[in-house]
Structures are given as structure tokens and as C-alpha cells.
Scaffold this active site. Structure first.
Site, PDB file in Angstrom:
ATOM      1  N   ASP A  29       0.845  -1.206   0.000  1.00  0.00           N
ATOM      2  CA  ASP A  29       0.000   0.000   0.000  1.00  0.00           C
ATOM      3  C   ASP A  29       0.876   1.250   0.000  1.00  0.00           C
ATOM      4  O   ASP A  29       0.612   2.203   0.725  1.00  0.00           O
ATOM      5  CB  ASP A  29      -0.933   0.001   1.210  1.00  0.00           C
ATOM      6  CG  ASP A  29      -2.080   1.016   1.062  1.00  0.00           C
ATOM      7  OD1 ASP A  29      -2.400   1.380  -0.083  1.00  0.00           O
ATOM      8  OD2 ASP A  29      -2.637   1.449   2.085  1.00  0.00           O
TER       9      ASP A  29
ATOM     10  N   LYS B   3       2.008   4.655  -1.085  1.00  0.00           N
ATOM     11  CA  LYS B   3       1.384   5.828  -1.691  1.00  0.00           C
ATOM     12  C   LYS B   3       1.897   7.058  -0.965  1.00  0.00           C
ATOM     13  O   LYS B   3       2.514   6.958   0.100  1.00  0.00           O
ATOM     14  CB  LYS B   3      -0.137   5.739  -1.594  1.00  0.00           C
ATOM     15  CG  LYS B   3      -0.670   5.560  -0.175  1.00  0.00           C
ATOM     16  CD  LYS B   3      -2.174   5.386  -0.167  1.00  0.00           C
ATOM     17  CE  LYS B   3      -2.704   5.145   1.241  1.00  0.00           C
ATOM     18  NZ  LYS B   3      -4.166   4.952   1.269  1.00  0.00           N
TER      19      LYS B   3
ATOM     20  N   ASN C 197       1.291   7.577   2.712  1.00  0.00           N
ATOM     21  CA  ASN C 197       2.027   6.705   3.626  1.00  0.00           C
ATOM     22  C   ASN C 197       3.521   6.993   3.632  1.00  0.00           C
ATOM     23  O   ASN C 197       4.312   6.179   4.116  1.00  0.00           O
ATOM     24  CB  ASN C 197       1.775   5.236   3.270  1.00  0.00           C
ATOM     25  CG  ASN C 197       0.381   4.788   3.642  1.00  0.00           C
ATOM     26  OD1 ASN C 197      -0.268   5.401   4.496  1.00  0.00           O
ATOM     27  ND2 ASN C 197      -0.109   3.738   3.010  1.00  0.00           N
TER      28      ASN C 197
ATOM     29  N   ASP D 296       2.678   2.927   7.863  1.00  0.00           N
ATOM     30  CA  ASP D 296       1.425   2.197   7.625  1.00  0.00           C
ATOM     31  C   ASP D 296       1.651   0.851   6.926  1.00  0.00           C
ATOM     32  O   ASP D 296       1.504   0.728   5.707  1.00  0.00           O
ATOM     33  CB  ASP D 296       0.440   3.044   6.830  1.00  0.00           C
ATOM     34  CG  ASP D 296      -0.993   2.523   6.957  1.00  0.00           C
ATOM     35  OD1 ASP D 296      -1.158   1.372   7.404  1.00  0.00           O
ATOM     36  OD2 ASP D 296      -1.928   3.257   6.628  1.00  0.00           O
TER      37      ASP D 296
ATOM     38  N   THR E 296      -4.457   0.707  -2.587  1.00  0.00           N
ATOM     39  CA  THR E 296      -5.232   1.903  -2.900  1.00  0.00           C
ATOM     40  C   THR E 296      -5.444   1.973  -4.409  1.00  0.00           C
ATOM     41  O   THR E 296      -4.486   1.830  -5.175  1.00  0.00           O
ATOM     42  CB  THR E 296      -4.491   3.155  -2.392  1.00  0.00           C
ATOM     43  OG1 THR E 296      -4.342   3.054  -0.966  1.00  0.00           O
ATOM     44  CG2 THR E 296      -5.252   4.422  -2.738  1.00  0.00           C
TER      45      THR E 296
END
Length: 441
Positions: free
Chosen positions: A161, A163, A166, A179, A201
């Protein structure tokens, strides 16, 4: 902080970054709430679906920390128990200059508290919304990101994840990855050598995840790194649309256009990072040898840092009031997480499973209805490609949603609540799934 540039006009520059995440708030103010007699809690920094992050201060050392508070009730309702356990297990063993450090974990009857390193600079996402970065600054953060990702992969951890929301910045404006709630470890890889969970995401998800045929955790992380690098340089996402399925189709095709100011070296690297074929997508070793990447690169060494001993949390605060903290999870290697599972309570949660199919939505829903009828269940709701099934005893509920990915491929999402143990938890596995398996790609 180094220079941030305003985005130049472009046919794509009007696209906004719309992915969900926490937004950094004020990091100053009074510290009023006393937590476990150890931390003074201050202002709210951001919030997500079931967690809030606060600025806090260690009473003994006066050092700033970030405290992530998680609602146990929301964790249970959302079926995130395993995610929380895995995130703690992963974060306690990661020691790298560009990864947010987990100091300790505490809990009460209703809350779980992650005490983490405080990133004073906030989210990288917030900085990019003010304007695109220069190519040199984009390269600097990408180099730091790859260093952290390489460290994780070498230890069998795949973030899944990655991104901008994060990625945090410390007081020196250096990058910190955070995260790890959706992360996977080597133990989760199936015998076919792949991971299979559909997660991430939407704007950052790799095309092979959408296909649900199994994927490499390392390769999907590098795809997300490519999205991040593109946004840092361009100021907008390479694949975006207000309609989720339309965006998925764009990702599936892998068609994007770099802005006019992008150098040839960066274009070549982005093309290899955002290669829809994971087999030919660039590897970390190849990234390290890329001429654009190598410019000004300095190797970052990870460190073990200080280890903590396992301690029991105090059951009373300074006022003598009962706190019922289950324990402090240290960062030493001998800690197990059984206490956390007990702390989180039961397992009656909504399970979600997704698969990709070439069958029509009508055929899939028809088969679900046939199985439901054969098992004496009732279809309580049907709306186009969506269908809801309930068992007679009220202990089984199944809801399916079907969305068109391409002209020939659909994504089927199955949400189910199977309450109890024994036969009540085997209905999907033994009755529905075998009948639908012929539709799986």
C-alpha cells in the site's frame, strides 16, 4: 525544504489526487491528556477509517512521539484483527532510517495505542499538493523510498500500500515509510510462489492484482513506487478517473503520458516501472544501476538500534484508577502477539473475497441463486449484478457485487458474515465456492 515547483499547464494536470489518507495538522500546542503515566497527548494530526494519530510527548525523555489510537470495536467490525497483528509483528522488526519506527504498543479495554517515531514534516502528499517537485528533489525522495523498500523486501516484507499518504517527512525533510497494515510476509506466499489477496489503494494498484491470478509482492511495490515517482515529478496521477472501473481499465492498459518537462532518463525509468507485465518490470537491482537513479545516490545503511525488554503494563495510573492495559509489546524478538488477539476478542467479522471472471454477471448471479435455493436460503435483495443471500437461521449472510473490468473480464467481490463455528462457518467454503469455482480465472 528544497524547492517545490508549481505545475505547468497540461491536459492532464487538472487531475487531482483523490486517494484516502490522513492529513497532517498542527504539531504544536498544549499536552493535556496523560496516557498510562508515560505520555502527554496533544493535538490530533490526522484520522483514518478506524484510527486517529496524535502528537504526544514522552514524559520521561520529553521526546516527541506519534500515538496512533485504534478502536477495538471498529477493528472487530471491519475484520481487521489479522491486519493489526501483522502490522505490529512487521513494524517491530524493521530498523531503517527511512521507515517509521514503532517504539511500543499499549492497550485498554477499548483502544490499542501504537507509540511511534514522530515525523515532524507531515505527509509527502501535502507537499505535492502545493506543487510538483523538481527532478532532483523527486530523485532524492525516490532514492530514499527504494532504499526502504529494498530493505523490507530483503527481510521478506512487502508493503502493498505504498502511496504518498504513507510517506512522511522528518525534521530534516528525509522520507519515512509508514502504515504496514496491508503488508504481507514471505509466510503468506502460496505454493505457486505468489500472493493472492486483492488489496491496495485504487490509484496505486498494479494491474496484475486486478487480474487475481497471483502476483509478486516485490513487483507490485515497485509499480506503486513508479506511481509515486510520476506524481512527484508531474504533480498529478498517471491513471485517474472519477469512475473507479474506468480508472482500473486505464491501469490495466498501462497507457500514460509524461509531462513535457520530464527528462528522457526519467521517462525511460518510469516506462520500466509502470510496465504492465510484471515479468519484464524493472527490479530493484536494475533500478540501482539506472543512470538517472544513480545520480548523487548515497547508500543508506540500516541499523538495529536499541532493543526493549518485554514489560507488563501498569494496571493503575498515578491517580490509582484501573486502566486494564494488557501489556506493552516490546521490540525484542522474543515477543509473541497472543495477548493482542485475546485483547481483540471474538472473531465474528465480515469476510471479503474477490475473484476475476470471464463469465457474465448474469451467469454468476444465477449460479448464486441456484445454490441458495438448493440450501434452503432466500435471496433478499437483487439489484442488477448485485445479489444478497440470507440463511434461514440468520447466521449466514452473503452479498456479491460485480463490476466490469474490461469487455471480457469482471471483478466479483463477495462479502459474507458467517457467525459461530462449525457448519455455520463452512457454508461459503463448502457450498457456494465449489459451485462458483468454474468461473474463476
Amino acid at each position: 525544504m528544497p524547492e517545490i515547483l508549481r505545475s505547468e499547464s497540461s491536459s492532464s494536470s487538472s487531475a487531482t489526487i483523490t486517494t484516502a489518507g490522513t492529513s497532517a495538522g498542527s504539531t504544536t500546542g498544549d499536552f493535556k491528556l496523560n496516557l498510562f503515566g508515560k505520555y502527554e497527548v496533544g493535538k490530533l494530526l490526522g484520522c483514518g477509517a478506524f484510527a486517529k494519530v496524535y502528537h504526544a510527548r514522552d514524559i520521561r525523555t520529553r521526546q516527541s512521539v506519534a500515538i496512533k489510537t485504534i478502536s477495538k470495536q471498529k477493528v472487530l467490525k471491519g475484520g481487521f484483527t489479522e491486519h493489526v497483528k501483522r502490522e505490529i509483528s512487521i513494524m517491530r522488526r524493521l530498523r531503517h532510517p527511512h521507515i517509521v519506527r514503532l517504539h511500543e504498543v499499549l492497550a485498554t479495554k477499548t483502544k490499542i495505542y501504537y507509540v511511534m517515531e514522530f515525523a515532524k514534516g507531515g505527509e509527502l502528499f501535502t507537499k505535492v499538493t502545493k506543487g510538483r517537485f523538481s527532478e532532483d528533489l523527486s530523485r532524492r525522495y525516490f532514492q530514499q523510498l527504494i532504499s526502504a523498500v529494498d530493505y523490507c523486501h530483503s527481510r521478506g516484507v512487502y508493503h502493498r500500500d505504498l502511496k504518498l499518504e504513507n510517506l512522511l517527512l522528518d525534521e530534516n525533510w528525509d522520507l519515512k515509510v509508514t502504515d504496514f497494515g496491508l503488508s504481507a510476509v514471505t509466510d503468506q506466499i502460496r505454493p505457486d510462489g505468489s500472493l493472492h489477496t486483492l488489496c491496495g489503494t485504487p490509484a496505486y494498484v498494479a494491474p496484475e492484482i486486478l487480474e487475481k491470478k497471483g502476483y509478486s509482492g516485490a513487483k507490485v511495490d515497485l509499480w506503486s513506487c513508479g506511481i509515486i515517482l510520476f506524481v512527484l515529478n508531474a504533480g498529478y496521477l498517471p491513471f485517474t478517473d472519477s469512475n473507479l472501473m474506468t480508472m482500473y481499465r486505464k491501469i490495466y492498459k498501462g497507457e500514460f503520458r509524461c509531462p513535457k518537462w520530464t527528462s528522457l532518463g526519467l521517462k525511460m525509468l518510469l516506462t520500466r516501472l509502470l510496465d504492465t507485465n510484471p515479468e519484464t518490470r524493472i527490479s530493484i537491482e536494475e533500478i540501482r544501476n539506472d543512470p538517472w537513479f544513480k545520480k548523487g545516490y548515497k547508500e543508506v545503511k540500516s541499523h538495529l538500534g536499541d532493543e526493549f525488554e518485554l514489560k507488563n503494563g501498569s494496571d493503575v495510573n498515578r491517580d490509582g484508577k484501573f486502566l486494564n492495559a494488557f501489556h506493552i509489546i516490546s521490540l525484542s524478538s522474543g515477543v509473541n502477539l497472543s495477548g493482542l488477539l485475546k485483547c481483540l476478542g471474538g472473531k465474528d467479522t465480515v469476510d471479503v473475497e474477490r475473484f476475476v471472471s470471464a463469465a457474465s454477471p448474469e451467469r454468476i448471479t444465477q449460479r448464486i441463486e441456484e445454490v441458495a435455493k438448493a440450501e434452503g436460503m432466500r435471496v433478499t435483495g437483487k439489484n442488477g449484478a448485485d445479489v444478497r443471500v440470507e440463511g434461514r437461521n440468520g447466521k449466514f449472510v452473503l452479498v456479491t457485487e460485480i463490476n466490469q473490468l474490461t469487455e471480457k473480464v469482471v471483478i466479483v467481490e463477495v462479502k459474507r458474515n458467517e457467525i459461530g463455528v462449525g457448519p455455520d462457518r463452512e457454508i461459503w467454503k463448502q457450498k457456494f465456492k465449489p459451485e462458483l469455482s468454474e468461473f474463476f480465472l
